[in-house]
Design a protein around this motif. Structure first.
Motif, PDB file in Angstrom:
ATOM      1  N   HIS A  83      21.224  80.345  18.597  1.00 25.30           N
ATOM      2  CA  HIS A  83      21.502  81.768  19.437  1.00 25.30           C
ATOM      3  C   HIS A  83      20.393  82.517  20.002  1.00 25.30           C
ATOM      4  O   HIS A  83      20.403  83.537  20.527  1.00 25.30           O
ATOM      5  CB  HIS A  83      22.408  82.740  18.572  1.00 25.30           C
ATOM      6  CG  HIS A  83      23.662  81.975  17.903  1.00 25.30           C
ATOM      7  ND1 HIS A  83      24.801  81.709  18.900  1.00 25.30           N
ATOM      8  CD2 HIS A  83      24.161  81.670  16.795  1.00 25.30           C
ATOM      9  CE1 HIS A  83      25.696  81.305  18.114  1.00 25.30           C
ATOM     10  NE2 HIS A  83      25.062  81.172  17.072  1.00 25.30           N
ATOM     11  N   LEU A  84      19.343  81.819  20.074  1.00 23.63           N
ATOM     12  CA  LEU A  84      18.143  82.554  20.582  1.00 23.63           C
ATOM     13  C   LEU A  84      18.142  82.488  22.020  1.00 23.63           C
ATOM     14  O   LEU A  84      18.792  81.715  22.568  1.00 23.63           O
ATOM     15  CB  LEU A  84      16.663  81.685  20.156  1.00 23.63           C
ATOM     16  CG  LEU A  84      15.973  81.869  18.766  1.00 23.63           C
ATOM     17  CD1 LEU A  84      14.796  80.984  18.748  1.00 23.63           C
ATOM     18  CD2 LEU A  84      15.752  83.421  18.776  1.00 23.63           C
ATOM     19  N   PRO A  85      17.818  83.478  22.618  1.00 23.36           N
ATOM     20  CA  PRO A  85      17.849  84.020  24.127  1.00 23.36           C
ATOM     21  C   PRO A  85      16.845  83.065  24.855  1.00 23.36           C
ATOM     22  O   PRO A  85      16.749  83.066  26.079  1.00 23.36           O
ATOM     23  CB  PRO A  85      17.756  85.358  24.440  1.00 23.36           C
ATOM     24  CG  PRO A  85      16.861  85.611  22.939  1.00 23.36           C
ATOM     25  CD  PRO A  85      16.943  84.871  22.050  1.00 23.36           C
ATOM     26  N   GLN A 107      21.367  78.380  24.799  1.00 20.95           N
ATOM     27  CA  GLN A 107      20.653  78.876  25.932  1.00 20.95           C
ATOM     28  C   GLN A 107      20.070  77.900  26.948  1.00 20.95           C
ATOM     29  O   GLN A 107      20.127  78.044  28.306  1.00 20.95           O
ATOM     30  CB  GLN A 107      19.425  79.934  25.802  1.00 20.95           C
ATOM     31  CG  GLN A 107      18.908  80.755  26.841  1.00 20.95           C
ATOM     32  CD  GLN A 107      19.826  81.790  27.272  1.00 20.95           C
ATOM     33  OE1 GLN A 107      21.005  81.909  26.850  1.00 20.95           O
ATOM     34  NE2 GLN A 107      19.689  82.415  28.405  1.00 20.95           N
ATOM     35  N   TYR A 108      19.560  76.730  26.184  1.00 19.69           N
ATOM     36  CA  TYR A 108      19.440  75.458  27.150  1.00 19.69           C
ATOM     37  C   TYR A 108      20.292  75.103  27.894  1.00 19.69           C
ATOM     38  O   TYR A 108      20.089  74.751  28.968  1.00 19.69           O
ATOM     39  CB  TYR A 108      18.859  74.353  26.069  1.00 19.69           C
ATOM     40  CG  TYR A 108      18.333  73.369  26.592  1.00 19.69           C
ATOM     41  CD1 TYR A 108      17.166  72.740  26.702  1.00 19.69           C
ATOM     42  CD2 TYR A 108      19.349  71.946  26.669  1.00 19.69           C
ATOM     43  CE1 TYR A 108      16.622  71.591  27.208  1.00 19.69           C
ATOM     44  CE2 TYR A 108      19.025  70.943  27.344  1.00 19.69           C
ATOM     45  CZ  TYR A 108      17.683  70.551  27.623  1.00 19.69           C
ATOM     46  OH  TYR A 108      17.289  69.372  27.867  1.00 19.69           O
ATOM     47  N   THR A 109      21.616  74.789  27.472  1.00 20.59           N
ATOM     48  CA  THR A 109      22.768  74.481  28.273  1.00 20.59           C
ATOM     49  C   THR A 109      23.252  75.294  29.213  1.00 20.59           C
ATOM     50  O   THR A 109      23.675  75.034  30.310  1.00 20.59           O
ATOM     51  CB  THR A 109      23.993  74.063  27.214  1.00 20.59           C
ATOM     52  OG1 THR A 109      23.581  73.065  26.155  1.00 20.59           O
ATOM     53  CG2 THR A 109      25.043  73.434  28.059  1.00 20.59           C
ATOM     54  N   LYS A 110      22.933  76.819  28.737  1.00 19.93           N
ATOM     55  CA  LYS A 110      23.252  77.718  29.749  1.00 19.93           C
ATOM     56  C   LYS A 110      22.463  77.637  30.970  1.00 19.93           C
ATOM     57  O   LYS A 110      23.032  77.782  32.309  1.00 19.93           O
ATOM     58  CB  LYS A 110      23.366  79.164  29.536  1.00 19.93           C
ATOM     59  CG  LYS A 110      23.808  80.318  30.188  1.00 19.93           C
ATOM     60  CD  LYS A 110      23.773  81.603  29.462  1.00 19.93           C
ATOM     61  CE  LYS A 110      24.024  82.740  30.383  1.00 19.93           C
ATOM     62  NZ  LYS A 110      24.004  84.105  29.737  1.00 19.93           N
ATOM     63  N   ILE A 111      21.309  77.394  30.790  1.00 14.04           N
ATOM     64  CA  ILE A 111      20.120  77.552  31.896  1.00 14.04           C
ATOM     65  C   ILE A 111      20.176  76.310  32.540  1.00 14.04           C
ATOM     66  O   ILE A 111      20.072  76.206  34.107  1.00 14.04           O
ATOM     67  CB  ILE A 111      18.810  77.859  31.312  1.00 14.04           C
ATOM     68  CG1 ILE A 111      18.887  79.323  30.699  1.00 14.04           C
ATOM     69  CG2 ILE A 111      17.813  77.598  32.581  1.00 14.04           C
ATOM     70  CD1 ILE A 111      19.175  80.498  31.704  1.00 14.04           C
ATOM     71  N   PHE A 112      20.200  75.261  31.980  1.00 12.56           N
ATOM     72  CA  PHE A 112      20.018  73.950  32.580  1.00 12.56           C
ATOM     73  C   PHE A 112      21.057  72.917  32.888  1.00 12.56           C
ATOM     74  O   PHE A 112      21.387  72.179  33.691  1.00 12.56           O
ATOM     75  CB  PHE A 112      19.011  72.961  31.918  1.00 12.56           C
ATOM     76  CG  PHE A 112      17.491  73.731  31.660  1.00 12.56           C
ATOM     77  CD1 PHE A 112      16.754  74.205  32.833  1.00 12.56           C
ATOM     78  CD2 PHE A 112      16.956  73.716  30.436  1.00 12.56           C
ATOM     79  CE1 PHE A 112      15.590  74.736  32.705  1.00 12.56           C
ATOM     80  CE2 PHE A 112      15.861  74.655  30.162  1.00 12.56           C
ATOM     81  CZ  PHE A 112      14.965  74.845  31.218  1.00 12.56           C
ATOM     82  N   GLY A 113      22.165  73.491  31.918  1.00 10.60           N
ATOM     83  CA  GLY A 113      23.480  72.645  32.180  1.00 10.60           C
ATOM     84  C   GLY A 113      23.706  71.432  31.330  1.00 10.60           C
ATOM     85  O   GLY A 113      24.698  70.891  31.298  1.00 10.60           O
ATOM     86  N   TYR A 114      22.412  70.991  30.808  1.00 10.03           N
ATOM     87  CA  TYR A 114      22.512  69.752  29.906  1.00 10.03           C
ATOM     88  C   TYR A 114      23.066  69.977  28.501  1.00 10.03           C
ATOM     89  O   TYR A 114      22.406  70.863  27.959  1.00 10.03           O
ATOM     90  CB  TYR A 114      21.154  68.993  29.900  1.00 10.03           C
ATOM     91  CG  TYR A 114      20.905  68.514  31.305  1.00 10.03           C
ATOM     92  CD1 TYR A 114      21.212  67.833  32.050  1.00 10.03           C
ATOM     93  CD2 TYR A 114      19.374  69.295  31.829  1.00 10.03           C
ATOM     94  CE1 TYR A 114      20.854  67.558  33.410  1.00 10.03           C
ATOM     95  CE2 TYR A 114      18.926  69.115  33.155  1.00 10.03           C
ATOM     96  CZ  TYR A 114      19.617  68.074  33.919  1.00 10.03           C
ATOM     97  OH  TYR A 114      19.007  67.824  35.266  1.00 10.03           O
TER      98      TYR A 114
END
Length: 397
Positions: free
Chosen positions: A39-41, A60-67
């Motif tokens: 849950h880190l931003p 946040q990784y999936t949210k930003i990059f989609g992977y």
């Protein structure tokens, strides 16, 4: 009070799944650590160096990059997707490999580095990438600075636009601008400063069916629209700036000077076509001055473009391009501040009209004045209290 604090700490530690290590120290469980990391931003990815597989990516990784972890099951899969360009990928990998070779003891901290990362949807995000390498794995962190860099670029572009606007508006203010202003413009233009150029003035008529006056009160829409058009028109040979009259456009090259009005109007048509294609809903008119050979002449030629675009639509309401050579008698307007030149011009141009009215008992001069004072020919006919067809006949005469 001490008892209450003790009870609170005990409940807190129990809720956090605190465990004892072999030495009796209180530590956070792996499960809880994963919950924190999840849950880190900040985007995180952890890969196992031995197996070469990625074991964890956070939300946040999936949210930003989609992977997701399924998209990048291995470290090599991430490199291939994030950096599809082979040369750029090699540069990024070499940076990490150099840090790994140079490290003497673990953990090795990777210095922050900017990188352009291709997301799953094809979008490119600019990030500050850093990380830590241990004996067992690699933890990479990403700080997305795409919007921040975009805002910085907009701010810089806004500053450059203001600087350019101020400079060229100062240049057109005088028939004989100061050497300081000319030199400043020459520095901005570089090699273009030695070339002749066309001078156009673009004036907005309407946008989305509503007149320019309507949008002047909506600066939140009007200004980005004008800035966008200026940006779309500008290129290696075209300079665009905003003046109080509209958008001034300088198109550098030798053809217009050699071939004159015909080529200039072709260039003007190309400008309007570009705007039509890239800014749907925008309609405008374009004033064209005589070819300009040097920057010191810009003030005079700019006023030619102004008078062309102000008076041309009243005479030819169906046109969108108005050349200074076509407006005949109205060419006197840029020089109206010079009384002697005005008197000579009136005698040379308006004199024949006055004599014709006196000899033939006609009213061509009042008709011309009515046309200039009216928004269109129909309004001019109403102002002069004559039939529209009568006005057309007089205009031709």
């Amino acid at each position: 009070m001490k008892a209450q604090n003790y009870c609170w700490r005990g409940k807190y530690e129990k809720g956090l799944n605190m465990v004892d290590d072999n030495q009796g120290k209180r530590t956070i469980s792996e499960k809880l650590f994963r919950q924190f990391a999840q849950h880190l931003p900040v985007p995180l990815v952890y890969g196992n160096r031995s197996s070469g597989r990625n074991e964890f990516v956070n939300e946040q990784y999936t949210k930003i990059f989609g992977y997701t972890l399924k998209d990048v099951p291995t470290i090599s899969a991430w490199w291939g997707l994030a950096y599809p360009d082979e040369k750029y990928r090699s540069e990024q990998m070499r940076f990490w490999e150099t840090a790994l070779v140079g490290g003497k003891t673990y953990p090795i901290n990777i210095e922050p580095r900017e990188a352009s990362i291709v997301c799953k949807n094809g979008e490119i995000r600019l990030c500050i990438v850093s990380g830590t390498i241990t004996n067992d794995g690699v933890l990479a962190t990403f700080i997305d600075i795409t919007e921040k860099r975009h805002d910085e670029q907009l701010l810089m572009a806004s500053y450059e636009r203001k600087r350019k606007n101020d400079l060229f508006n100062d240049l057109i203010l005088h028939d004989e601008p100061s050497e300081k202003v000319i030199r400043s413009c020459e520095r901005m233009l570089g090699t273009l400063a030695k070339k002749p150029f066309d001078c156009f003035l673009l004036v907005m008529k309407s946008y989305q069916g509503k007149p320019r006056k309507h949008w002047l009160d909506r600066r939140d829409i009007y200004q980005p629209l004008i800035d966008g058009i200026a940006q779309k028109l500008a290129d290696e040979t075209t300079i665009v700036w905003e003046s109080v009259d509209g958008l001034g456009i300088l198109r550098f090259g030798d053809q217009s000077v050699q071939q004159g009005k015909t080529v200039q109007c072709q260039h003007a048509e190309a400008v309007l076509k570009t705007i039509e294609q890239k800014s749907p809903g925008f309609t405008g008119v374009l004033g064209v001055a005589e070819p300009v050979r040097r920057l010191s002449e810009l003030g005079t030629c700019y006023r030619q473009a102004v008078v062309s675009v102000q008076c041309g639509p009243k005479i030819w309401p169906q046109r969108t391009i108005f050349h200074y050579e076509d407006i005949g008698l109205l060419q006197l307007l840029p020089y109206i501040s010079d009384p002697k030149q005005l008197d000579n011009y009136v005698e040379r141009t308006l004199g024949p009209v006055l004599h014709h009215d006196q000899n033939k008992k006609m009213k061509l001069l009042p008709t011309l004045e009515g046309i200039l004072l009216s928004a269109n020919l129909k309004s001019a006919a109403n102002l002069l209290l004559i039939h529209y067809k009568t006005l057309i006949v007089r205009k031709r005469q």
